[in-house]
Design a protein around this motif. Structure first.
Motif, PDB file in Angstrom:
ATOM      1  N   ILE A 157       0.807  -1.222   0.000  1.00  0.00           N
ATOM      2  CA  ILE A 157       0.000   0.000   0.000  1.00  0.00           C
ATOM      3  C   ILE A 157       0.838   1.269   0.000  1.00  0.00           C
ATOM      4  O   ILE A 157       0.329   2.336  -0.367  1.00  0.00           O
ATOM      5  N   ALA A 158       2.103   1.206   0.393  1.00  0.00           N
ATOM      6  CA  ALA A 158       2.957   2.394   0.411  1.00  0.00           C
ATOM      7  C   ALA A 158       4.382   2.013   0.028  1.00  0.00           C
ATOM      8  O   ALA A 158       5.300   2.099   0.839  1.00  0.00           O
ATOM      9  N   PRO A 159       4.579   1.584  -1.222  1.00  0.00           N
ATOM     10  CA  PRO A 159       5.931   1.199  -1.638  1.00  0.00           C
ATOM     11  C   PRO A 159       6.882   2.382  -1.557  1.00  0.00           C
ATOM     12  O   PRO A 159       6.503   3.527  -1.815  1.00  0.00           O
ATOM     13  N   THR A 160       8.121   2.114  -1.177  1.00  0.00           N
ATOM     14  CA  THR A 160       9.118   3.164  -1.031  1.00  0.00           C
ATOM     15  C   THR A 160       9.817   3.409  -2.360  1.00  0.00           C
ATOM     16  O   THR A 160      10.473   2.514  -2.893  1.00  0.00           O
ATOM     17  N   PRO A 161       9.687   4.606  -2.941  1.00  0.00           N
ATOM     18  CA  PRO A 161      10.368   4.879  -4.209  1.00  0.00           C
ATOM     19  C   PRO A 161      11.879   4.961  -4.001  1.00  0.00           C
ATOM     20  O   PRO A 161      12.353   5.346  -2.939  1.00  0.00           O
ATOM     21  N   HIS A 162      12.621   4.600  -5.031  1.00  0.00           N
ATOM     22  CA  HIS A 162      14.077   4.590  -4.922  1.00  0.00           C
ATOM     23  C   HIS A 162      14.726   5.856  -5.472  1.00  0.00           C
ATOM     24  O   HIS A 162      15.945   6.002  -5.399  1.00  0.00           O
ATOM     25  N   ASP A 163      13.906   6.774  -6.023  1.00  0.00           N
ATOM     26  CA  ASP A 163      14.468   7.974  -6.636  1.00  0.00           C
ATOM     27  C   ASP A 163      14.097   9.249  -5.887  1.00  0.00           C
ATOM     28  O   ASP A 163      14.145  10.343  -6.437  1.00  0.00           O
ATOM     29  N   VAL A 164      13.702   9.103  -4.607  1.00  0.00           N
ATOM     30  CA  VAL A 164      13.356  10.273  -3.808  1.00  0.00           C
ATOM     31  C   VAL A 164      14.599  11.123  -3.562  1.00  0.00           C
ATOM     32  O   VAL A 164      15.681  10.597  -3.281  1.00  0.00           O
ATOM     33  N   VAL A 165      14.437  12.437  -3.665  1.00  0.00           N
ATOM     34  CA  VAL A 165      15.535  13.370  -3.434  1.00  0.00           C
ATOM     35  C   VAL A 165      15.395  13.943  -2.019  1.00  0.00           C
ATOM     36  O   VAL A 165      14.315  14.396  -1.629  1.00  0.00           O
ATOM     37  N   GLU A 166      16.464  13.931  -1.257  1.00  0.00           N
ATOM     38  CA  GLU A 166      16.420  14.454   0.102  1.00  0.00           C
ATOM     39  C   GLU A 166      16.161  15.963   0.083  1.00  0.00           C
ATOM     40  O   GLU A 166      16.641  16.672  -0.811  1.00  0.00           O
ATOM     41  N   PRO A 167      15.410  16.487   1.058  1.00  0.00           N
ATOM     42  CA  PRO A 167      15.028  17.906   1.018  1.00  0.00           C
ATOM     43  C   PRO A 167      16.200  18.874   1.087  1.00  0.00           C
ATOM     44  O   PRO A 167      16.076  20.019   0.663  1.00  0.00           O
ATOM     45  N   PRO A 170      20.729  19.883  -3.436  1.00  0.00           N
ATOM     46  CA  PRO A 170      20.598  21.012  -4.373  1.00  0.00           C
ATOM     47  C   PRO A 170      19.423  20.844  -5.332  1.00  0.00           C
ATOM     48  O   PRO A 170      18.744  21.827  -5.661  1.00  0.00           O
ATOM     49  N   GLU A 171      19.164  19.616  -5.794  1.00  0.00           N
ATOM     50  CA  GLU A 171      18.065  19.401  -6.725  1.00  0.00           C
ATOM     51  C   GLU A 171      16.718  19.678  -6.070  1.00  0.00           C
ATOM     52  O   GLU A 171      15.827  20.284  -6.683  1.00  0.00           O
ATOM     53  N   LEU A 176      12.051  23.240  -5.436  1.00  0.00           N
ATOM     54  CA  LEU A 176      11.228  24.017  -4.507  1.00  0.00           C
ATOM     55  C   LEU A 176      11.242  25.489  -4.898  1.00  0.00           C
ATOM     56  O   LEU A 176      10.198  26.165  -4.869  1.00  0.00           O
ATOM     57  N   ASP A 177      12.404  25.995  -5.299  1.00  0.00           N
ATOM     58  CA  ASP A 177      12.493  27.392  -5.746  1.00  0.00           C
ATOM     59  C   ASP A 177      11.612  27.626  -6.979  1.00  0.00           C
ATOM     60  O   ASP A 177      10.972  28.676  -7.102  1.00  0.00           O
ATOM     61  N   PHE A 252      -2.777  30.654   4.579  1.00  0.00           N
ATOM     62  CA  PHE A 252      -3.552  29.730   3.744  1.00  0.00           C
ATOM     63  C   PHE A 252      -3.328  28.280   4.133  1.00  0.00           C
ATOM     64  O   PHE A 252      -4.269  27.519   4.315  1.00  0.00           O
ATOM     65  N   GLY A 253      -2.065  27.854   4.255  1.00  0.00           N
ATOM     66  CA  GLY A 253      -1.807  26.460   4.583  1.00  0.00           C
ATOM     67  C   GLY A 253      -0.389  26.048   4.262  1.00  0.00           C
ATOM     68  O   GLY A 253       0.535  26.866   4.282  1.00  0.00           O
ATOM     69  N   VAL A 254      -0.234  24.785   3.925  1.00  0.00           N
ATOM     70  CA  VAL A 254       1.088  24.197   3.686  1.00  0.00           C
ATOM     71  C   VAL A 254       1.003  23.292   2.466  1.00  0.00           C
ATOM     72  O   VAL A 254       0.003  22.581   2.281  1.00  0.00           O
ATOM     73  N   ALA A 255       2.038  23.319   1.641  1.00  0.00           N
ATOM     74  CA  ALA A 255       2.146  22.379   0.521  1.00  0.00           C
ATOM     75  C   ALA A 255       3.419  21.560   0.693  1.00  0.00           C
ATOM     76  O   ALA A 255       4.491  22.111   0.970  1.00  0.00           O
ATOM     77  N   VAL A 256       3.290  20.258   0.548  1.00  0.00           N
ATOM     78  CA  VAL A 256       4.416  19.332   0.681  1.00  0.00           C
ATOM     79  C   VAL A 256       4.675  18.705  -0.687  1.00  0.00           C
ATOM     80  O   VAL A 256       3.747  18.201  -1.330  1.00  0.00           O
ATOM     81  N   LEU A 257       5.937  18.727  -1.123  1.00  0.00           N
ATOM     82  CA  LEU A 257       6.287  18.238  -2.456  1.00  0.00           C
ATOM     83  C   LEU A 257       6.951  16.869  -2.381  1.00  0.00           C
ATOM     84  O   LEU A 257       7.780  16.618  -1.510  1.00  0.00           O
ATOM     85  N   ASP A 258       6.586  16.016  -3.307  1.00  0.00           N
ATOM     86  CA  ASP A 258       7.262  14.732  -3.499  1.00  0.00           C
ATOM     87  C   ASP A 258       8.251  14.935  -4.646  1.00  0.00           C
ATOM     88  O   ASP A 258       7.868  14.950  -5.813  1.00  0.00           O
ATOM     89  N   VAL A 259       9.515  15.128  -4.289  1.00  0.00           N
ATOM     90  CA  VAL A 259      10.536  15.486  -5.273  1.00  0.00           C
ATOM     91  C   VAL A 259      11.377  14.262  -5.624  1.00  0.00           C
ATOM     92  O   VAL A 259      11.896  13.577  -4.740  1.00  0.00           O
ATOM     93  N   ARG A 260      11.496  14.011  -6.910  1.00  0.00           N
ATOM     94  CA  ARG A 260      12.312  12.899  -7.402  1.00  0.00           C
ATOM     95  C   ARG A 260      13.462  13.447  -8.250  1.00  0.00           C
ATOM     96  O   ARG A 260      13.523  14.636  -8.538  1.00  0.00           O
ATOM     97  N   ARG A 261      14.325  12.559  -8.692  1.00  0.00           N
ATOM     98  CA  ARG A 261      15.499  12.992  -9.459  1.00  0.00           C
ATOM     99  C   ARG A 261      15.118  13.658 -10.779  1.00  0.00           C
ATOM    100  O   ARG A 261      15.858  14.494 -11.288  1.00  0.00           O
ATOM    101  N   ASP A 262      13.973  13.278 -11.336  1.00  0.00           N
ATOM    102  CA  ASP A 262      13.591  13.812 -12.638  1.00  0.00           C
ATOM    103  C   ASP A 262      12.428  14.788 -12.571  1.00  0.00           C
ATOM    104  O   ASP A 262      11.787  15.077 -13.578  1.00  0.00           O
ATOM    105  N   GLY A 263      12.136  15.332 -11.398  1.00  0.00           N
ATOM    106  CA  GLY A 263      11.093  16.342 -11.304  1.00  0.00           C
ATOM    107  C   GLY A 263      10.188  16.164 -10.101  1.00  0.00           C
ATOM    108  O   GLY A 263      10.441  15.343  -9.218  1.00  0.00           O
TER     109      GLY A 263
END
Length: 288
Positions: A157-167, A170-171, A176-177, A252-263
Motif C-alpha cells: 500500500i505504500a511502496p518506497t520509491p528509490h528515486d526520492v531526493v532528500e530535502p 541542491p536538486e 522548490l524554488d 492559507f496552509g502548507v504544501a508538501v512536495l514529493d521530489v524525485r530525481r527527474d522532477g
C-alpha cells in the motif's frame, strides 16, 4: 533524579512517534501531553527495570493505541479515497526524517493499530522483539508475526520509491524554488515544466485528487492567480521540501512536495490556515 530531569529532551521524539501512530499533529501533541501526565503520576512507582525512554515509549504507544481504536483511520486523497471529515485526514508534520514521509504515514494508518505499533517499535525505533512484547503486553512470537504481516502489507500500500531526493539536496532546493517562483509570479508554465508525466496533486481537506501532468496543470493554472497573490516560505515537512503559504496576505496552509530525481512527482496541499503559524514557530525553534 526527578521525572522532569529524566524526561527532558524526549518530547520531540515521542511526538514524532505519536504522529506516525496517529497521522495527526494535533492528536500526537495531545497523546504526548497525556503520556507526560501519566508518567509524572507513576514516577514514584518506576523501578528502573527499563530506561526512562523505553518506559515513556510504552506509555505513549498505549495512549496512541487507545486513541487509534476510538476513531476511524486517517487517510490522504491519493487514488480514489472517499471524502472524509476534516478531522480524519492525515496532517503534515515538521521534520526531515524519511520515516515521516506522507505516503508512509498514510500507509501506516491503513494497518491495524497493533500492527502499526509493532512496525514502528521494531523498524523505526529498533527495539528488540522481547522489549516490544513487553511494551504491548504480548509475546515475542506474536510480535514477529505482526511485524511480518505489517511489512508485507505496507510494501503493497505504500511502496518506497528509490528515486526520492532528500530535502537538503541542491536538486530539491532547485525544484522548490521553481515551485515558489511559479506561484509568486503566476507562471504556471514554469511549474508544469518540472512536473513529471505521472505527477499527482492532492487537496486537503477538499479530498480532491488529480492524476497526471495534464490534469494537475489545469488545476494549477486556475490556482496561480495574478503575480503577488501568493507568498511562500520554504520549509521542510514530512521529510520533504515544503512551503508555508499565504494568499493575499492571509495564512492559507502548507504544501508538501514529493521530489524525485527527474522532477516533482506529487504535491499535497493542506488548506489549513492554522498550520501556517505552527510550522513557522516550529521552524524558528529549530534555528535557535
Amino acid at each position: 533524579m526527578t521525572f522532569e530531569e529524566e524526561s527532558a529532551g524526549l518530547r520531540p521524539e515521542l511526538t514524532a512517534h505519536a504522529y506516525r501512530m496517529l497521522g495527526s499533529w494535533d492528536e500526537a501533541e495531545d497523546a504526548v501531553q497525556e503520556t507526560y501526565l501519566r508518567g509524572h503520576r507513576s514516577w514514584d512507582g518506576f523501578e528502573g527495570r527499563s530506561s526512562v525512554r523505553t518506559w515513556l515509549y510504552r506509555i505513549a504507544t498505549n495512549v496512541c493505541l487507545d486513541l487509534a481504536r476510538d476513531r476511524g483511520r486517517r487517510a490522504l486523497p491519493y487514488g480514489h479515497v472517499d471524502a472524509l471529515p476534516t478531522e480524519r485526514w492525515v496532517q503534515p508534520f515538521p521534520g526531515d526524517r524519511d520515516d515521516l514521509r506522507l505516503a508512509l504515514v498514510a500507509g501506516m494508518q491503513a494497518l491495524p493499530p497493533a500492527q502499526r505499533a509493532v512496525l514502528l517499535l521494531r523498524d523505526v525505533l529498533q527495539l528488540p522483539a522481547d522489549e516490544v512484547a513487553s511494551i504491548l503486553g504480548t509475546t515475542v512470537p506474536a510480535v514477529k508475526s505482526s511485524l511480518q504481516r505489517a511489512r508485507a502489507r505496507l510494501v503493497r500500500i505504500a511502496p518506497t520509491p528509490h528515486d526520492v531526493v532528500e530535502p537538503s539536496s541542491p536538486e530539491a532546493r532547485r525544484l522548490l524554488d521553481v515551485y515558489v517562483q511559479a506561484f509568486e509570479t503566476a507562471d504556471v508554465g514554469l511549474l508544469t515544466a518540472v512536473l513529471r508525466a505521472d505527477a499527482t496533486l492532492a487537496l486537503v481537506p477538499d479530498g480532491a485528487w488529480f492524476d497526471g501532468k495534464v490534469a494537475c496543470a489545469g488545476v494549477l493554472a486556475d490556482a496561480v492567480g495574478t503575480p503577488g497573490d501568493w507568498v511562500m516560505r520554504p520549509t521542510v515537512a514530512n521529510g520533504a521540501p515544503a512551503v508555508v503559504v499565504r494568499l493575499r496576505g492571509e495564512p492559507f496552509g502548507v504544501a508538501v512536495l514529493d521530489v524525485r530525481r527527474d522532477g516533482i512527482a506529487g504535491i499535497t496541499v493542506f488548506a489549513d490556515a492554522a498550520l501556517v503559524e505552527r510550522l513557522e514557530v516550529r521552524s524558528r525553534r529549530s534555528l535557535m
